[in-house]
Each structure stands twice: as C-alpha cells, then as structure tokens.
Write an enzyme that holds these catalytic residues in place. Sequence first.
Site, mmCIF file in Angstrom:
data_model
loop_
_atom_site.group_PDB
_atom_site.id
_atom_site.type_symbol
_atom_site.label_atom_id
_atom_site.label_comp_id
_atom_site.label_asym_id
_atom_site.label_seq_id
_atom_site.Cartn_x
_atom_site.Cartn_y
_atom_site.Cartn_z
ATOM 1 N N GLU B 49 0.874 -1.172 0.000
ATOM 2 C CA GLU B 49 0.000 0.000 0.000
ATOM 3 C C GLU B 49 0.910 1.221 0.000
ATOM 4 O OE1 GLU B 49 -3.045 0.076 2.998
ATOM 5 O OE2 GLU B 49 -4.143 -1.602 2.092
ATOM 6 N N ASP B 60 -5.228 10.590 9.517
ATOM 7 C CA ASP B 60 -3.924 10.107 9.948
ATOM 8 C C ASP B 60 -3.428 10.800 11.204
ATOM 9 O OD1 ASP B 60 -2.998 8.106 7.963
ATOM 10 O OD2 ASP B 60 -3.421 9.763 6.572
#
Lengths: 406, 270
Positions: B49, B60
């Site tokens: 990924e 995040d």
Amino acid sequence: MSVKLTEDMLKALPDSRGHFGAFGGRFVSETLMDSLMTLEREYLRLKEDPEFQATFDKDLADYVGRPSPLYFAERLTREAGGAQIWLKREDLNHTGAHKVNNTIGQALLASFLGKKRVIAETGAGQHGVATATVCARLGLECHVFMGSEDVKRQSLNVYRMKLLGATVHSVESGTKTLKDAMNDAMRDWVANVDDTFYIIGTVAGPHPYPLLVRDFQSVIGRELREQSVAQAGRLPDALVACVGGGSNAIGMFYPFLGDESVQLYGVEAGGLGIDSGQHAAPLCAGRPGVLHGNRTYLMEDENGQIAGTHSVSAGLDYPGVGPEHAWLKDIGRANYVSVTDEEALDGFRKLTRIEGIMPALESAHAVAYGLKLAATMDKDQVLVINVSGRGDKDIHTIAQLDGIEI
Amino acid sequence: MSRIEGVLKALKSQGRKALIPFVTAGDPHPDETVALMHALVAAGSDIIELGVPFSDPMADGPVIQLACERALKHGTSLRRVIAMVKEFRETDTETPVVLMGYLNPMEAMGYETFADAAADAGIDGILTVDLPPEEADEVAPLFAARNLDPIFLLAPTTTDERIRAISEHSSGYVYYVSIKGVTGSASIDVDEVARKVAHVHELTALPVGVGFGIRDAETAAAVGRVSDGVIVGSVLVDTIARHQTDPKALHQALTDLLNPMRKALDSLAQ
Ligand SMILES: Cc1ncc(COP(=O)(O)O)c(C=O)c1O
C-alpha cells in the site's frame, strides 16, 4: 446567468445525500459515516419537533438577546453618498458574534442525542468562545482546537474560553490555522465518536452540517425581512456579508434566495490582493475540489494540495467555503467579491469613528465593500451590511499594526 | 483475475496470510521510494500500500502527517507517485500495488486522466480514505473499466447493512480499520477485532485485510489468525523517520521489522 429560485427548488436542497448541485456531499472516512447518518436522521426529526424549536427560539431570545437590531447608519450613509446603509447588529449578541446562534442549536442537538463531550474548531476564537459558553451553560465537557498561529493572534479569546472551562488544544500541524484546527477536530472525533458531539462553526464540513448550520443561522435573515419591511418600508435591495466558511452570509441570504430583487454580495478576504496569491478567497480565485468532507471551491496548487491562506482576520483565513455558496456562485444567484486587508482595516476605522461601532475584522470586510457598493446605488435604495461580530477581540491586532503596545 | 485477487487466492490455497506494508511515497525522498518498495518485497511483503501524500491527511495521526510533510517538501505529486510505480513495475510485475490517499489530488488531476495513468503504470487498486461508496458514482466505472480494484474501508462503527453495501462496491479486498481512531493511535483489542472480523466474513466473500494498530509480530499473528492479511503502517513510517538520512540502515531496519511478522504469519499455516 441567474435563475429564479422557487420555494420548491430551495426546499429540495441539499438533496438526500447533502448535495447542492455539484457541491457538498459527505467525503469522510468510514468511521464517521454512521455518526453523520444518525445526526442527519435525528436533526431532520428534531427540525419538525415543536419542543426542540420552542427551546431553540426561547434560548435565542432570553440567552442570546435576539432579535438583534437593524440599525440605520445615517452618518455612514452620508459618508458613502448613495444607498441607505443599514446594519444588522449580530455584534450585539451574547458572546459578540453570530456564531452563538449556531452553537445554541448544535448544543441542543448534542443534549437531545445524549452526548456529554463536545469538540469544536475555531479560527478567530469566536466560535470557540460561543461553544465554550453553551457548554458551560449545559454542563458539557468542551475541547476547542485552534491553530497555534491563531492562539497567538487571538489571545483574548483563548483566555475567555479557558475562563469558561474549556480545554484549548493548540494545533501545530500544517499551516497552524483554521483548516488544521478542523483536521485535528476531525481526528479527535474519529477517536471519540461514541460520546462526542462535534460542533462545526460554519456551513462547511460533511452533510448534514452545511444544512443544519444554515438553518440555525437563518434566524438572521428571517428577522431582517421583517425588520426591513417595518423600518425601511421595503425589502432590501442589497445584502452584504463577509464569507469565511460562510455561515453569517448564508444565514443572512437564505431567507431572501427566492427574492430576485435582492442582490447578494459575499465578501471574501483579499489579503494582500488576489494577484499576490496571499489571500483567502476561494470563490473569487479558487477551483472546485474536496476538503473537510465536502466538495466546494478551494485554494489549492495544481497537484491538489491545499494552499496556505492569508488574511488579517483569523476568522476568514480558510482555504474552503461552504458548498451552498459554491452552488450560489455557479448558478449566478449571489456575487462573490473580495476586499484587501488594508481596505478592511479602513472599513473598521470608518465604522468605529463615524458610527461608534467597532466591528470584528471579519465583519469589517463587509463594511468596506458595503461602503463601495452603496456609493454606486441610488439614494432611495436599501443596503444592509451584516455586522457579524464586534471588534474587541481584534484590538491587539490593530494596535500592533498601528505600532502601539497595549 | 486482478493481480490482487491472484495473490490473495494463491496465499489462501497455501493457508497463508498476506503481509501488506504501508509507506508514504516520497518519504524520506521521492528518489528512494522505488528501492524501498523492492526492499519491502524482499522482506516478505505480498502487497504494497503506497500512500499518496496530502496536505491535510485528516484520518492520519502525527506519524503519517509528518511523512506527508516530508514527501510534499520534496515535491511528491500524485503524478510523481504514479511514475514511481511505473518504475517499480520495470523489475517487479508480481507484487500488487495499492495507492492509498485522499480524494483531492485525484480530483485535481482529473479522474479519467488519473485512472488511465494508474492503469498504465501497473497500479492495481485504489483506496481513497475520504471517498465512501455513496460518493463514488463518478470514479467507480472509470476504475472498473481499467481493472483497478476499488478498495473501501470498513470501521468498527460500520453497520451490517453498510458492510454488505460497501462490499458490493469493492473488489480485491476490504480493509477493516481495527480501531476507532486515526492511524498510529491506540493499541488494539485483539479479541474484539477477532469477533468483528469473523462477523465481516459472514457478510462478504471478499478477503478481509486488517489494519491500524499492528506494530509487532505478535499482534500481526493474532490478527492474521482471523483475517486474510494484515496491514502495517505507522510503525514502518516511524522507522523511516528515524533512519531518514541512511538508506542502508533504513532497509535493514524495515527488514528487521517485517521478517518476524512474516515468520509469525507463516507459522499460522502449519
Ligand atoms: C465575527 C465573525 N464573522 C465572520 C466569521 C467568518 O465565519 P462565517 O463565514 O462562517 O460567518 C467569523 C469566524 O470566526 C467571525 O468570528
């Protein structure tokens, strides 16, 4: 091009997925989807609930002090030498800005949903103060996220929030302003989604926020319709409001969207000038993109990275704007313009010296443009400027620009 | 059959689980990403990924936020990330690569231009953190026409009805986010994850990858026991941050992290 907006068209927006034409929507990570859908469902139910509405109206009257006056600024009118200038006095609300209309509404929602912890983002600190205020009143735990740049330039509001019992989180990431505060508020929400209500301060964010914040702020325009007819003898010809995320502007505009004769002007922060690139005017100089849960006009670079913004006023220093404004721009119903930092400061000084009303630097943008616009209009026309907040919080900034230490 | 589907089928037939590292492209420097990807494969990774840096990574935590800032400082655009994968494909045609990022850079590039370039570069899947299936009407057919697997997230808060609907829109695998929180935050409750992933398996036939909060071999094995693959992100990105200036030490450190995870996962097959 402008279209006539019928009541049916207006009622149908946003659509069931939160879209205003090509704008709006719900662009968030999966963790938040369930909460947003619950919030939407509950809000649509409570919107029709007489008890909820009655409580909201009573709080606006007894706690906020509404209706806010519509004031004829006679000397300012003479100064501009054109249309009659009237001021909608949101600066007289409890806590000193329009922001409280929305926090009263959302805190009520939080209570109805049984949430005990509230988070908010803030730029100028007005929304943070308004949130801390309603949380104090309802006994809710309150956390406010604020960019560290804004913590510096709005220290008075930071202290007000603390006095009210809120925890202020200084945000160090990215550009350290409003957009980064919103990022961190979203991050907190993802981690505490079960017990936390996120009170967003403007008509941005994912659906249903642009809808519910608009509804709560529309009290401004509803009052104004009645006041204008009663005091000026007619509907206004032009409405002028500053646009950061766009909540005071949409609150003022929304009840007039169907009235073709009423011209709408949203004033963005032109900073050091649009050509300088140092501004916060996405509707004037940005392009469509996706940020903070909705599709709207954004300031971004050619690779889709969000651009840094500049404005003398922290509350306008945001690279996006509410999706309903993006739509109103595209269909040509509202005009979006900008004034520079310098023009806004001039607007601040004029209103202070000519009318004895010290506006917030955000509102001073609307004042500056309103003065220019009034000069181009006929003497029998009515122009209303939304004075979205009072200027106490900005006195440090202004003194600093004047080279004075206080 | 897509490259992702092929790899996951092959692993399944051997009773093995996928090890899926996440790194942010362009971190610590765009010139190092391709070599880093090869190092991840050499250390036992099955799928990569690759994070596309964004100025406002709302889902995040600080570790990946800082990685985005480092990558953006060196001009890592989406176009440049796609070019990295194209270069990676010159010598590795086996390992699937999933781009993971936020919508706005794709929107700015133009969805069709992006989809064409991604397919041309040999990218296999697209995971857009802030694009739920409800908003994917425009991109879904563009991806489908180019055999790009759309990979969506499932969260602890996702209702059964949505798990079914999201799976309908997904191919390759679905990504179960093991915690309520941003990347790199709280450690996970393995029993709770096991219960939830078993439930997801009842609702979809797609392979289920689990990510967020997997930092060591022990957790990887515990999660691997109940899923089809584990996604390891922040701990790798943190390691990259600590060895920014020394690529050799960095590759060694990543290998030292991933090797035990690979072993722990493979020990489940016996
Ligand atoms: C007094 C005042 N006016 C305007 C704004 C801008 O917000 P909005 O565009 O949502 O009204 C702010 C934001 O902090 C504010 O404090």
